[in-house]
Design an enzyme around this catalytic site. Structure first.
Site, short mmCIF file in Angstrom:
data_model
loop_
_atom_site.label_atom_id
_atom_site.label_comp_id
_atom_site.label_asym_id
_atom_site.label_seq_id
_atom_site.Cartn_x
_atom_site.Cartn_y
_atom_site.Cartn_z
N TYR A 99 0.82 -1.21 0.00
CA TYR A 99 0.00 0.00 0.00
C TYR A 99 0.85 1.27 0.00
CZ TYR A 99 -4.33 -2.60 0.68
OH TYR A 99 -5.41 -3.43 0.51
N GLU A 197 0.02 -29.83 12.71
CA GLU A 197 -0.56 -29.04 11.62
C GLU A 197 -1.81 -28.27 12.03
OE1 GLU A 197 -2.66 -29.58 7.22
OE2 GLU A 197 -1.65 -31.29 8.14
N ASP A 249 -1.95 -34.05 8.69
CA ASP A 249 -2.96 -34.85 8.01
C ASP A 249 -2.29 -35.80 7.02
OD1 ASP A 249 -5.06 -33.55 9.31
OD2 ASP A 249 -5.38 -32.11 7.68
#
Length: 378
Positions: A99, A197, A249
């Site tokens: 920005y 995780e 996972d």
């Protein structure tokens, strides 16, 4: 620990880079900046550091085209901003840099999106050989946390303070700062570091008292780990000499989470020696677990299949273990989450799954070994 000398070195190298552009102009040469090509085909295994780093292929940012000239112009404006920021002892986020460019007096120097500004900061890291943290640049808060028997000292606006990552924190744990090199480790009773995780599994482990039961420091990765999370994990391993395991996972994207912790990511291969922990071991859900425990699963999507096939060619997964697991997953066409272990009860993960996996790895003593050791010592 990050020091004033690191910041001064960052400022010096940024100025040297700007001076190099000037010298190229002055000598009549077309200004250019050469960086490694950041692709999977250009990462090689470094035998000394045991991590994946960029190879010899390079790309050139050159002013011999309009597009290349714009890139160098943006680099020059960014260098000026970073040098001023260091001079004023201030900091900014990567989002703010994007920005801030809107206020620059040359519209050609403004960034079209944040991906462009992020990549430029990475380019400057590579050519200057210092980190963005030394530029006083930081990402948005990742929210990753620590919970376990570790006492550390951190810098605050009111000075230094010591914090115990069990006794002095709430259930959320200790939040990892953007620059973990500002932390000092004071004392610990850690037997191993467990990187997790998902938030749901992290909460399950803490509610079940896994950190107390096994003197374990739980690091919540929050999905793909931020650089600060990977950096503090490496420091914990290297400075405290404790093993690191990664619990994820059972899908191709989670395998890449492990890969980024252990070997580094393609995007940040220039920092692999600073961020990666090659000794880290995988303790996530395996395709063999899906079969053995008959875990609840989801079918592999086309994107999952493509990712798994890509990982068979990924140099970070070139081992007999990973080849067997990935080929099995392609065969059964299934994936499973960490929390699918709850299908066998809320305590299964802490009483059976993790202890057995950790015992097989030699990270912890089995119950029988503990009993034997206790009787011998008494």
């Amino acid at each position: 620990m990050s020091t004033k000398q690191d910041e001064e070195l960052a400022q010096e190298r940024l100025i040297d880079l700007a001076a190099e552009f000037y010298d190229q102009f002055d000598s009549g040469d077309i200004p250019a900046m050469e960086i490694p090509t950041r692709t999977k085909t250009n990462i090689v295994f470094d035998e000394d550091s045991e991590v994946w780093v960029y190879g010899d292929r390079t790309s050139t940012r050159s002013a011999n085209s309009v597009r290349g000239a714009r890139k160098l112009l943006k680099a020059a404006y960014t260098i000026e901003f970073l040098v001023d920021q260091l001079e004023e002892d201030r900091s900014s986020t990567l989002r703010e840099l994007y920005y801030l460019s809107e206020s620059w007096d040359n519209k050609e120097a403004q960034f079209s999106d944040q991906d462009e500004s992020n990549q430029l900061v990475e380019d400057l890291e590579i050519v200057s050989k210092v980190t963005r943290e030394d530029f006083h640049m930081r990402p948005e808060e990742s929210g990753a946390t620590l919970m376990g028997p570790l006492e550390l000292r951190e810098q605050t606006r009111r000075g230094e303070r010591a914090i115990h990552c069990q006794e002095d924190v709430g259930e959320g744990g200790y939040q990892i700062p953007n620059n973990p090199d500002t932390i000092d480790f004071l004392d610990h009773d850690i037997d191993f570091v467990l990187c997790v995780e998902t938030g749901g599994m992290r909460d399950r482990l803490i509610e079940n008292g896994f950190d107390d039961m096994y003197n374990c420091l739980i690091v919540h990765l929050k999905g793909q780990p931020a650089r600060a999370t990977r950096r503090i994990t490496k420091r914990l391993h290297d400075e405290l000499s404790v093993p690191v395991v990664v619990f994820t996972d059972g899908d191709p994207w989670s395998y890449r989470i492990y890969g980024s912790v252990a070997y580094g990511s393609i995007k940040s291969a220039h920092l692999s020696e600073y961020l990666a922990t090659p000794e880290a071991r995988f303790i996530g859900i395996q395709p063999t677990d899906i079969v053995e425990y008959e875990l609840p699963t989801d079918p592999l999507a086309d994107s999952d299949v493509n990712a798994l096939e890509s990982e068979l060619e990924d140099p970070r997964f070139q081992s007999e273990y990973w080849t067997e697991q990935i080929e099995l997953q392609l065969d059964i066409e299934k994936k499973a989450e960490q929390q699918s272990l709850a299908s066998r009860g809320l305590d299964f993960v802490t009483e059976t799954y993790l202890p057995e996996r950790l015992d097989d790895m030699g990270v912890i003593l089995s119950y029988t070994q503990k009993e034997s050791k206790y009787r011998f010592s008494n």
